[in-house]
Design a protein around this motif. Structure first.
Motif, PDB file in Angstrom:
ATOM      1  N   ARG A 194       0.868  -1.192   0.000  1.00 29.08           N
ATOM      2  CA  ARG A 194       0.000   0.000   0.000  1.00 29.08           C
ATOM      3  C   ARG A 194       0.891   1.224   0.000  1.00 29.08           C
ATOM      4  O   ARG A 194       1.504   1.556   1.011  1.00 29.08           O
ATOM      5  N   ILE A 195       0.976   1.855  -1.147  1.00 27.39           N
ATOM      6  CA  ILE A 195       1.840   3.023  -1.275  1.00 27.39           C
ATOM      7  C   ILE A 195       0.940   4.235  -1.089  1.00 27.39           C
ATOM      8  O   ILE A 195       0.217   4.633  -2.002  1.00 27.39           O
ATOM      9  N   GLU A 196       0.950   4.790   0.104  1.00 26.33           N
ATOM     10  CA  GLU A 196      -0.053   5.817   0.391  1.00 26.33           C
ATOM     11  C   GLU A 196       0.260   7.173  -0.224  1.00 26.33           C
ATOM     12  O   GLU A 196      -0.622   7.878  -0.674  1.00 26.33           O
ATOM     13  N   MET A 197       1.539   7.523  -0.229  1.00 23.48           N
ATOM     14  CA  MET A 197       1.911   8.797  -0.854  1.00 23.48           C
ATOM     15  C   MET A 197       1.958   8.593  -2.363  1.00 23.48           C
ATOM     16  O   MET A 197       2.367   7.541  -2.829  1.00 23.48           O
ATOM     17  N   PRO A 198       1.548   9.612  -3.115  1.00 14.68           N
ATOM     18  CA  PRO A 198       1.528   9.411  -4.564  1.00 14.68           C
ATOM     19  C   PRO A 198       2.921   9.382  -5.199  1.00 14.68           C
ATOM     20  O   PRO A 198       3.865   9.940  -4.661  1.00 14.68           O
ATOM     21  N   VAL A 199       2.986   8.721  -6.326  1.00 15.48           N
ATOM     22  CA  VAL A 199       4.159   8.809  -7.179  1.00 15.48           C
ATOM     23  C   VAL A 199       3.877   9.977  -8.117  1.00 15.48           C
ATOM     24  O   VAL A 199       2.785  10.069  -8.677  1.00 15.48           O
ATOM     25  N   GLN A 200       4.848  10.860  -8.289  1.00 15.09           N
ATOM     26  CA  GLN A 200       4.608  11.973  -9.197  1.00 15.09           C
ATOM     27  C   GLN A 200       5.454  11.816 -10.452  1.00 15.09           C
ATOM     28  O   GLN A 200       6.586  11.339 -10.387  1.00 15.09           O
ATOM     29  N   SER A 201       4.874  12.198 -11.559  1.00 16.24           N
ATOM     30  CA  SER A 201       5.671  12.142 -12.774  1.00 16.24           C
ATOM     31  C   SER A 201       5.407  13.380 -13.607  1.00 16.24           C
ATOM     32  O   SER A 201       4.360  14.011 -13.490  1.00 16.24           O
ATOM     33  N   CYS A 202       6.365  13.732 -14.393  1.00 10.42           N
ATOM     34  CA  CYS A 202       6.210  14.906 -15.232  1.00 10.42           C
ATOM     35  C   CYS A 202       6.953  14.692 -16.536  1.00 10.42           C
ATOM     36  O   CYS A 202       8.105  14.274 -16.551  1.00 10.42           O
ATOM     37  N   LEU A 203       6.268  14.936 -17.629  1.00 11.07           N
ATOM     38  CA  LEU A 203       6.883  14.813 -18.941  1.00 11.07           C
ATOM     39  C   LEU A 203       6.947  16.214 -19.542  1.00 11.07           C
ATOM     40  O   LEU A 203       5.921  16.840 -19.784  1.00 11.07           O
ATOM     41  N   LEU A 204       8.149  16.678 -19.748  1.00 10.03           N
ATOM     42  CA  LEU A 204       8.320  18.031 -20.276  1.00 10.03           C
ATOM     43  C   LEU A 204       8.772  17.969 -21.724  1.00 10.03           C
ATOM     44  O   LEU A 204       9.572  17.122 -22.104  1.00 10.03           O
ATOM     45  N   MET A 205       8.249  18.904 -22.473  1.00 14.36           N
ATOM     46  CA  MET A 205       8.558  18.902 -23.894  1.00 14.36           C
ATOM     47  C   MET A 205       9.033  20.293 -24.264  1.00 14.36           C
ATOM     48  O   MET A 205       8.287  21.250 -24.155  1.00 14.36           O
ATOM     49  N   LYS A 206      10.300  20.406 -24.664  1.00 17.14           N
ATOM     50  CA  LYS A 206      10.856  21.738 -24.887  1.00 17.14           C
ATOM     51  C   LYS A 206      11.397  21.948 -26.294  1.00 17.14           C
ATOM     52  O   LYS A 206      11.707  23.054 -26.692  1.00 17.14           O
ATOM     53  N   LYS A 207      11.547  20.848 -27.039  1.00 15.65           N
ATOM     54  CA  LYS A 207      12.149  20.976 -28.374  1.00 15.65           C
ATOM     55  C   LYS A 207      11.097  21.299 -29.427  1.00 15.65           C
ATOM     56  O   LYS A 207       9.964  20.841 -29.357  1.00 15.65           O
ATOM     57  N   ASN A 208      11.526  22.069 -30.420  1.00 13.06           N
ATOM     58  CA  ASN A 208      10.633  22.410 -31.529  1.00 13.06           C
ATOM     59  C   ASN A 208      10.609  21.305 -32.583  1.00 13.06           C
ATOM     60  O   ASN A 208      11.563  20.560 -32.731  1.00 13.06           O
ATOM     61  N   GLN A 209       9.494  21.275 -33.295  1.00 11.81           N
ATOM     62  CA  GLN A 209       9.416  20.444 -34.492  1.00 11.81           C
ATOM     63  C   GLN A 209       9.716  18.977 -34.211  1.00 11.81           C
ATOM     64  O   GLN A 209      10.132  18.245 -35.080  1.00 11.81           O
ATOM     65  N   SER A 210       9.504  18.557 -32.964  1.00 14.02           N
ATOM     66  CA  SER A 210       9.886  17.187 -32.678  1.00 14.02           C
ATOM     67  C   SER A 210       8.752  16.444 -31.991  1.00 14.02           C
ATOM     68  O   SER A 210       7.704  16.985 -31.701  1.00 14.02           O
ATOM     69  N   VAL A 211       9.027  15.175 -31.758  1.00 17.84           N
ATOM     70  CA  VAL A 211       8.023  14.309 -31.170  1.00 17.84           C
ATOM     71  C   VAL A 211       8.526  13.813 -29.835  1.00 17.84           C
ATOM     72  O   VAL A 211       9.672  13.377 -29.716  1.00 17.84           O
ATOM     73  N   GLN A 212       7.674  13.958 -28.824  1.00 18.69           N
ATOM     74  CA  GLN A 212       7.992  13.284 -27.574  1.00 18.69           C
ATOM     75  C   GLN A 212       7.206  11.985 -27.584  1.00 18.69           C
ATOM     76  O   GLN A 212       5.986  11.993 -27.690  1.00 18.69           O
ATOM     77  N   ASN A 213       7.933  10.879 -27.534  1.00 16.41           N
ATOM     78  CA  ASN A 213       7.299   9.577 -27.693  1.00 16.41           C
ATOM     79  C   ASN A 213       7.494   8.773 -26.417  1.00 16.41           C
ATOM     80  O   ASN A 213       8.602   8.374 -26.091  1.00 16.41           O
ATOM     81  N   VAL A 214       6.418   8.583 -25.680  1.00 13.06           N
ATOM     82  CA  VAL A 214       6.545   7.837 -24.429  1.00 13.06           C
ATOM     83  C   VAL A 214       5.625   6.625 -24.424  1.00 13.06           C
ATOM     84  O   VAL A 214       4.560   6.634 -25.040  1.00 13.06           O
ATOM     85  N   HIS A 215       6.083   5.604 -23.752  1.00 14.21           N
ATOM     86  CA  HIS A 215       5.250   4.413 -23.550  1.00 14.21           C
ATOM     87  C   HIS A 215       5.316   4.085 -22.063  1.00 14.21           C
ATOM     88  O   HIS A 215       6.364   3.723 -21.544  1.00 14.21           O
ATOM     89  N   ASN A 216       4.175   4.267 -21.394  1.00 14.19           N
ATOM     90  CA  ASN A 216       4.136   4.051 -19.950  1.00 14.19           C
ATOM     91  C   ASN A 216       3.419   2.748 -19.626  1.00 14.19           C
ATOM     92  O   ASN A 216       2.410   2.419 -20.255  1.00 14.19           O
ATOM     93  N   ILE A 217       3.947   2.050 -18.636  1.00 12.73           N
ATOM     94  CA  ILE A 217       3.265   0.835 -18.173  1.00 12.73           C
ATOM     95  C   ILE A 217       3.125   0.938 -16.654  1.00 12.73           C
ATOM     96  O   ILE A 217       4.115   1.191 -15.949  1.00 12.73           O
TER      97      ILE A 217
END
Lengths: 409, 257
Positions: A139-162
């Motif tokens: 029982r993980i009571e405190m949350p896990v935090q995540s952040c995906l930042l995207m700063k580059k132009n003309q590009s693709v941020q490609n993520v696969h989360n499980i």
């Protein structure tokens, strides 16, 4: 490693357009050619980035969390589990796939790789993203935090989360996606697969804050087993070019339960096509899709909800409320109900309207001016009220929404 | 121009959806006095108060409303509220997502966070404690964390409205049936609050009511009786028991006779 078959299916769907949302030419973007490097510590991120991540609910000081994950474009990644969090794993997906052979059974299992050109392309290019798991009974009571930042132009941020909540575990995730305002045309492709095992409980809260030239195509799906619970809350409060997302939740075990909440605060000429699909596949499974939309400026919001009753003794509920505060914006609510088994009870309610004159008069009679009164009504309307959420988590959501609204308005 | 009166209506005519409700009403209200507006159902009592507050559905088709001798017809609801006119709604609308305590801290000067540094643990402001004590006095402490007017019972609504109106410290307040739907204990609480205002004499009270209890308890200075959108009688406390005994119909017949 992904089997040849997966790649083959991906290639076959390369040109497959999605049923909803504007079609995006995927050749106009640059894809990452290298694997992301490690980010040593959260202390190393710039002041500007700190402000940005706070606006989507990420706390760089990690005070009230059990773990953190942060990714810049496809360049650098930080994954951190705070000490004393037994039973919690947070790591980049590519690393996890190398570490655990069994994880390949979860890759492209909830989401089909050949769903459309976006899932296909995501598989065919380099990707990263996060793997988060609570082991059985943890029982993980405190949350896990995540952040995906995207700063580059003309590009693709490609993520696969499980994300996996093993049998009897409890896991809370707060995730934010953000771009600084000056990013030119870019694309975010995000595949998320959630697995909620027997009697496990997973809450997932996502806040998006994009900039005006970003297209966003998340593809996510969840499988909930017997007596498992999945609660998802999603808020998008910034303008962007377009987003189209239609997460799917399959309730495959008896007594499985899910609630999907979403809030869209639409502005400028952004296009939002946001929905939720529930597939009720086992007896006594039940769920709700609840959405709130506020349309300002010239934006266009489509709120979809789809309930599919495949088993008897199931209940599904759809609620779609829209608030229109502009004559040049549009909100379209599209509810769909399909019962395919006797004893599947599905219902929906959709309302679209403007700020109530009576509410306005009332608040003005207490000394607020018209703008203040309107803004108070809107702020109240966008509040995500998620029942049964730990109070600290509810507060994080409230704060993230507040920050994001203040940043965007 | 006569500025002896805090507020007056002159030949006031009001329509709702094109239907005339008030057909030329002249009333005066002086500072620090207590008034009762009486009359049978549908005589225009609430319409009068709402038109003075400036609610948009209540269209002024003729006459004037003067505050300190100046017309306020062109003033917005907000401006009227800030000038010191307050109206306690009979059935206030629900405002989802806005908590009663947060709302009061936002609109009422007495409860505003004076010092951001007073924030304890980043969660709550010290002024909330003062607010909660005052809520307690009106028996609405249980509403503090509820959304504004969301599922409030009749009695809870009345007390929450009264609380808000009082804490705005208006110069004149219109209370639309502040006593209806209250149990005996709540009635006493409300009566006590109103009495305290009366004794301070720093605000004008205008009470729309059918009931004798609160009016007598407060010792109203003047009563106005409306009938079919017109003022038909001006009197004082001594008329109230007679009214109760005879009923409006006979009372009107006798004054006409």
């Amino acid at each position: 490693m992904p089997s040849g078959n997966t790649k083959k299916r991906a290639r076959s769907a390369r040109e497959k357009t999605a049923p909803y949302g504007d079609d995006i030419n995927l050749e106009e973007y640059e894809y990452s050619t290298s694997h992301p490097s490690d980010l040593e510590s959260l202390d190393n991120i710039s002041k500007q980035d700190r402000t940005l991540v706070r606006e989507v609910g990420f706390d760089p000081s990690q005070k009230r969390v059990s773990g953190s994950f942060m990714q810049f474009d496809n360049e650098s990644i930080l994954a951190d589990v705070l000490i004393q969090q037994e039973g919690l794993e947070v790591m980049p997906t590519d690393l996890a796939l190398k570490k655990y052979e069994w994880l390949h059974d979860y890759l492209w299992n909830a989401v089909q790789v050949d769903t459309d050109k976006y899932t296909a392309r995501s598989e065919l290019e380099n990707y990263s993203g996060y793997f988060i798991r609570a082991t059985a009974g943890s029982r993980i009571e405190m949350p896990v935090q995540s952040c995906l930042l995207m700063k580059k132009n003309q590009s693709v941020q490609n993520v696969h989360n499980i994300i996996i909540a093993e049998e009897g575990s409890e896991l809370h995730i707060i995730t934010g996606c953000a771009t600084p305002a000056n990013v030119e045309k870019s694309l975010h492709l995000g595949i998320s697969e959630f697995y909620v095992k027997k009697k496990a409980r997973l809450t997932f809260t996502m806040v998006h804050r994009w900039s005006e030239k970003i297209d966003v195509r998340p593809r996510s799906a969840t499988i909930v087993e017997e007596n498992g619970t999945f609660i998802s809350s999603y808020a998008i409060l910034s303008p962007l070019k377009s987003i189209q997302t239609f997460p799917k939740v399959r309730l495959v075990g008896p007594g499985a339960k899910t609630d999907l909440y979403s809030v869209v605060y639409g502005s400028k000429s952004s296009k939002y096509d946001v929905g939720g699909l529930l597939s009720l596949e086992a007896p006594k499974s039940n769920g709700k899709v609840i959405s709130r939309s506020i349309a300002t400026d010239e934006c266009e919001i489509i709120a979809r909800g789809d309930l599919i009753g495949l088993s008897g003794e199931t209940r599904g509920r759809l609620e779609c409320d829209g608030l229109l505060v502009s004559n040049t914006a549009v909100i379209r609510a599209v509810p769909m109900l399909a019962a395919r088994a006797e004893g599947s009870e599905l219902s929906h309610e959709a309302t679209v309207g403007k700020v109530g004159a009576e509410q306005l008069s009332y608040l003005m009679s207490r000394g607020l001016n018209e703008d203040e009164a309107t803004s108070l009504i809107i702020r109240g309307f966008v509040k995500l009220k998620v029942p049964d959420l730990p109070p600290a988590l509810q507060k994080s959501i409230d704060d993230a929404i507040k920050m994001s609204m203040e940043g965007g308005m | 121009m006569n500025t002896d009166f805090l507020l007056e209506t002159k030949d006031l005519r009001v329509e709702v959806s094109g239907i005339p409700i008030l057909s030329g009403v002249d009333l005066t209200f002086s500072a620090g006095q207590v008034y009762a507006i009486l009359g049978p159902n549908a005589s225009g009592k609430s319409t009068l108060a709402k038109a003075i507050m400036g609610l948009p559905e209540y269209k002024i088709s003729g006459g004037d409303i003067l505050f300190n001798g100046k017309s306020i017809l062109h003033k917005s609801i907000t401006e009227r509220a800030r000038m010191g006119i307050a109206y306690a709604f009979q059935t206030p609308p629900r405002i989802p997502g806005v908590k009663l305590d947060d709302f009061i801290c936002r609109v009422c000067p007495d409860y505003q966070c004076k010092d951001e540094d007073e924030m304890l643990m980043g969660d709550s402001c010290a002024c909330k404690q003062i607010l909660y004590d005052d809520f307690e006095r009106l028996g609405i402490r249980n509403l503090a964390n509820r959304e504004l007017n969301d599922g409030f019972s009749g009695g809870e609504s009345k007390r929450s409205e009264l609380f808000q109106v009082l804490s705005m410290r208006p110069k004149i307040m219109f209370l639309d049936e502040p006593d209806s739907g209250l149990d005996y204990d709540s009635l006493k609480i409300v009566g006590r609050e109103l009495k305290a205002i009366r004794e301070k004499r720093d605000a004008t009270l205008v009470i729309i009511s059918h009931h004798r209890y609160v009016l007598e308890f407060l010792e109203v200075d003047k009563i106005y009786i409306l009938q079919r959108g017109r003022l038909v009688y001006t009197g004082d406390m001594s008329d109230i028991p007679i009214l109760e005994e005879k009923g409006y119909e006979r009372f009107f017949a006798e004054i006409a006779g």
